[in-house]
Design an enzyme around this catalytic site. Structure first.
Site, PDB file in Angstrom:
ATOM      1  N   CYS A 114       0.880  -1.184   0.000  1.00  0.00           N
ATOM      2  CA  CYS A 114       0.000   0.000   0.000  1.00  0.00           C
ATOM      3  C   CYS A 114       0.907   1.219   0.000  1.00  0.00           C
ATOM      4  CB  CYS A 114      -0.918  -0.025   1.216  1.00  0.00           C
ATOM      5  SG  CYS A 114      -1.893  -1.542   1.395  1.00  0.00           S
ATOM      6  N   PRO A 117       1.747   7.672  -0.674  1.00  0.00           N
ATOM      7  CA  PRO A 117       2.331   8.429  -1.790  1.00  0.00           C
ATOM      8  C   PRO A 117       3.785   8.109  -2.096  1.00  0.00           C
ATOM      9  CG  PRO A 117       2.322   9.781   0.165  1.00  0.00           C
ATOM     10  CD  PRO A 117       1.648   8.489   0.566  1.00  0.00           C
ATOM     11  N   ARG A 143      -3.811   7.653  -6.573  1.00  0.00           N
ATOM     12  CA  ARG A 143      -2.732   7.686  -5.584  1.00  0.00           C
ATOM     13  C   ARG A 143      -1.463   7.047  -6.144  1.00  0.00           C
ATOM     14  NH1 ARG A 143      -3.331   8.191  -0.203  1.00  0.00           N
ATOM     15  NH2 ARG A 143      -2.148   6.279   0.212  1.00  0.00           N
ATOM     16  N   ASP A 183       2.071  -1.125   5.100  1.00  0.00           N
ATOM     17  CA  ASP A 183       1.645   0.062   5.850  1.00  0.00           C
ATOM     18  C   ASP A 183       0.161   0.203   5.573  1.00  0.00           C
ATOM     19  OD1 ASP A 183       2.162   2.356   7.486  1.00  0.00           O
ATOM     20  OD2 ASP A 183       1.948   3.591   5.697  1.00  0.00           O
ATOM     21  N   CYS A 236      -0.621   3.952  11.376  1.00  0.00           N
ATOM     22  CA  CYS A 236      -0.471   5.222  12.094  1.00  0.00           C
ATOM     23  C   CYS A 236      -1.678   5.437  13.000  1.00  0.00           C
ATOM     24  CB  CYS A 236      -0.268   6.389  11.133  1.00  0.00           C
ATOM     25  SG  CYS A 236      -1.580   6.600   9.912  1.00  0.00           S
TER      26      CYS A 236
END
Length: 467
Positions: A114, A117, A143, A183, A236
């Site tokens: 994933c 950016p 993206r 991630d 996160c």
């Protein structure tokens, strides 16, 4: 509660209070502290020692990140020509941590599932130093386009940039990768201080929905990891069901996987077994809390698949197009090409599709059902009786790899004009060659191509890249 914190959801605060206990007030206080700003050096292009000598704004090392630096909030590093040369990537300090704990090595096959950016993907690509393979994937095509731009800006020549559902990657790459970073899409609780909009969009139901997606993704990642390989799972968010809960789910459903210790730091917090399903090894997970570290919130787990795979993937060889190769070779001779990305140029890796020329990674693999945004390095275009180089080719070149260069100091105002697409006036002593194709550099580091006619450098910086 302070009015400045009213944007934080009550259910989120209650859960964090239960999780942190005596640390909860310190956690709340961290939301009133200024956020930190960081950059990570592209060590494939420049050493940290050299970067520290030439960087034109204040920096200080991030103590737990090799090659990571803090910079002041009032600085705009993206406006510096060194950024446009791909010498560093702007990234929140905590988000740099996962790749630094995965320890990628040149020659490995690595997947960023994933990737957009591109913060972690560019770090992985830089660590490979042109050897091995990076597959940088994001399911969102829009993206993934931003991801491609950052991969090209960093000059990573040995990458596939794809936009494919991870479930469709599994049959193409069964037990293929030495290392994988996942991630995962998450509820973003660790970024609430940085982006209040994330807090306003938060809900327990959304977190639960995301945890189901994460559990699918982590199993798919495990199935693409070769025996002996390592998987780094990160988020996160602070949500236990998305963190220890997801790792617990993997351990239950892929019992061959094991959690391993990561290189530590004094501010890291251990995972909590009770926040998963009680497996003792969950203490090997790492949590980053903003009241204990100079960064935002993050979670990491490093997993290992025992065993060893000795088989390697055969290099890819393409059928030469002799006429096209002559045009490309003529361009290389004109600019005095010595190597590409620190390695001898390999003509066997050149692929021509229509009028487009690509430099493929040195591996072959199944590509059915994969949506490629870029299959290797886009080198340029074949025109009538000539080859026109691309911007990604310019950025894949390292300092000193080309003879026909014009190098300007970072303070030179002509660099900004070049990046805006304007023609430049060049003094005769500034150009290594009197005419023709030139590689314009900042302090020796490539920015892009131009064509010198007399004392005028005709700008070849693409319109889509301009400031």
């Amino acid at each position: 509660m302070n009015d400045d914190l009213k944007y934080l959801p009550e259910e989120f605060l209650n859960r964090m209070n239960n999780m942190l206990g005596d640390d909860f007030q310190a956690f709340l206080n961290s939301y009133q502290q200024p956020r930190t700003f960081g950059l990570r050096v592209n060590t494939a292009k420049i050493s940290c020692e050299e970067f520290e000598k030439i960087v034109p704004f204040p920096i200080s090392p991030i103590p737990w990140i090799p090659g990571g630096y803090f910079y002041p909030e009032n600085v705009r590093p993206s406006k510096c020509a060194f950024y446009q040369a791909g010498l560093y990537y702007l990234q929140e300090p905590s988000a740099m941590t996962p790749v630094s704990r995965l320890l990628p090595k040149p020659g490995e096959y690595i997947l960023d599932m994933c990737a957009a950016p591109g913060g972690k993907a560019t770090a992985l690509g830089a660590a490979l130093k042109g050897h091995g393979l990076l597959v940088a994937n994001d399911i969102s095509t829009s993206r993934a386009r931003a991801l491609l731009r950052n991969i090209e800006l960093f000059g990573i020549p040995n990458s596939f940039v794809t936009s494919t559902a991870p479930k469709d990657l599994v049959p193409c790459f069964p037990e293929f990768f030495h290392k994988i970073i996942l991630d995962a899409p998450c509820s973003g609780e660790g970024m609430f201080r940085k982006d209040e909009a994330l807090a306003k969009d938060w809900s327990p139901a959304k977190s639960q929905e995301l945890s189901l997606i994460q559990r699918e993704l982590i199993l798919q990642a495990a199935d693409m990891l070769r025996p002996g390989g390592y998987l780094l799972y990160s988020t996160c968010t602070f949500a236990p069901q998305e963190d220890e809960g997801t790792v617990s789910y993997l351990l239950e459903n892929r019992p061959d996987m094991e959690l391993v210790e990561m290189p530590g730091y004094e501010g890291f917090s251990d995972g909590v077994p009770a926040w998963g399903k009680g497996q003792p090894q969950l203490t090997r997970c790492v949590r980053i809390f903003p009241h204990k570290m100079n960064g935002e919130g993050h979670f990491m787990a490093l997993l290992h698949k025992p065993g060893q795979t000795i088989s390697e993937i055969s290099p890819v060889f393409t059928k030469p197009n002799r006429t096209a190769f002559e045009y490309i070779d003529a361009f290389f001779r004109e600019i005095g090409l010595k190597s590409l990305g620190g390695q001898p140029f390999d003509w066997n890796r050149v692929e021509i599709k229509g009028d487009k020329v690509y430099y493929l990674p040195p591996v072959s693999c199944s590509i059915r059902r994969i949506n490629f945004l870029r299959n290797g390095l886009y080198m340029g275009d074949l025109k009538k009786n000539r080859f026109e180089p691309s911007q990604p080719l310019a950025l894949a070149l390292h300092k000193g790899e080309v003879s026909s260069v014009i190098t300007l100091p970072v303070q030179d105002q002509r660099l900004e004009r070049y990046l805006k697409g304007e023609t430049l006036l060049i003094n005769p002593e500034e150009a290594a060659s009197p005419k023709g194709w030139q590689l314009l550099c900042v302090e020796g580091y490539p920015l892009g191509f131009g064509k010198l006619v007399g004392q005028t450098l005709k700008n070849k910086y693409p319109s889509g890249w301009r400031l």
